[in-house]
Design a protein around this motif. Sequence first.
Motif, PDB file in Angstrom:
ATOM      1  N   GLY A 200     -46.462 -40.533  -6.689  1.00 33.18           N
ATOM      2  CA  GLY A 200     -45.290 -40.559  -6.224  1.00 33.18           C
ATOM      3  C   GLY A 200     -44.350 -41.932  -6.766  1.00 33.18           C
ATOM      4  O   GLY A 200     -43.466 -41.732  -7.088  1.00 33.18           O
ATOM      5  N   ARG A 201     -45.207 -42.966  -6.816  1.00 38.62           N
ATOM      6  CA  ARG A 201     -44.473 -44.229  -7.247  1.00 38.62           C
ATOM      7  C   ARG A 201     -44.232 -44.228  -8.713  1.00 38.62           C
ATOM      8  O   ARG A 201     -42.991 -44.488  -9.101  1.00 38.62           O
ATOM      9  CB  ARG A 201     -45.361 -45.305  -6.973  1.00 38.62           C
ATOM     10  N   ASN A 202     -45.173 -43.764  -9.443  1.00 36.25           N
ATOM     11  CA  ASN A 202     -45.038 -43.557 -10.764  1.00 36.25           C
ATOM     12  C   ASN A 202     -43.748 -42.607 -11.477  1.00 36.25           C
ATOM     13  O   ASN A 202     -43.230 -42.835 -12.213  1.00 36.25           O
ATOM     14  CB  ASN A 202     -46.017 -43.213 -11.671  1.00 36.25           C
TER      15      ASN A 202
ATOM     16  N   ALA B  19     -36.204 -43.129 -12.308  1.00 38.97           N
ATOM     17  CA  ALA B  19     -35.257 -44.470 -12.437  1.00 38.97           C
ATOM     18  C   ALA B  19     -35.013 -44.995 -13.989  1.00 38.97           C
ATOM     19  O   ALA B  19     -33.736 -45.160 -13.994  1.00 38.97           O
ATOM     20  CB  ALA B  19     -35.804 -45.432 -11.463  1.00 38.97           C
ATOM     21  N   MET B  20     -35.956 -45.026 -14.696  1.00 36.29           N
ATOM     22  CA  MET B  20     -35.876 -45.304 -16.062  1.00 36.29           C
ATOM     23  C   MET B  20     -35.060 -44.345 -16.812  1.00 36.29           C
ATOM     24  O   MET B  20     -34.001 -44.841 -17.559  1.00 36.29           O
ATOM     25  CB  MET B  20     -37.156 -45.634 -16.579  1.00 36.29           C
TER      26      MET B  20
ATOM     27  N   GLY C 200     -29.884 -42.752 -19.349  1.00 38.67           N
ATOM     28  CA  GLY C 200     -28.738 -41.756 -19.447  1.00 38.67           C
ATOM     29  C   GLY C 200     -27.627 -42.404 -19.057  1.00 38.67           C
ATOM     30  O   GLY C 200     -26.645 -42.139 -19.826  1.00 38.67           O
ATOM     31  N   ALA C 201     -27.494 -43.179 -17.979  1.00 37.34           N
ATOM     32  CA  ALA C 201     -26.159 -43.971 -17.547  1.00 37.34           C
ATOM     33  C   ALA C 201     -25.833 -45.062 -18.865  1.00 37.34           C
ATOM     34  O   ALA C 201     -24.706 -45.087 -19.252  1.00 37.34           O
ATOM     35  CB  ALA C 201     -26.439 -44.576 -16.220  1.00 37.34           C
TER      36      ALA C 201
END
Length: 141
Positions: free
Chosen positions: A3-5, A11-12, A17-18
């Motif tokens: 889940g953490r990965n 997020a990356m 993308g942003a």
Amino acid sequence: MTGRNRIITWAMAGTAGAALITFFVLIGLDRADKIASTVSAVIAVLGGGAAVVAARADRPAPVPPGQVVQSSWIGGDIRQVSRVRGDIRTTGGPTAPRPARRPREQGVPDAPPAGQRVADSTTGGPVHQIDDIGGDVEIER
């Protein structure tokens, strides 16, 4: 993926993308379109080259199915020969007499994925098993 990965990966990806959207907005739509087209063309050419290299790459020859002699009564020799990349020459003397007893009856086995096998059989002569030879083979009796 834990889940953490998964959260870190998303997020990356979101940050990248942003950043890409911000870059395209800052340089303008027309210039962003030209850059995106150029990058797409380069990726397509590299992908095509990779496909050609993969198609021409040396691949090992497929392994032929194995050879099986099972529950057999053979009056002479057994010669199992597989994957010889040269000439094969076999010579032999007179055929041996038939074996004294007949083996017990069993079902027909599946061929092994590779290799050779003689099982539950009676032979009147020698068993020759030759596999994966890079040159010529000569079997004499």
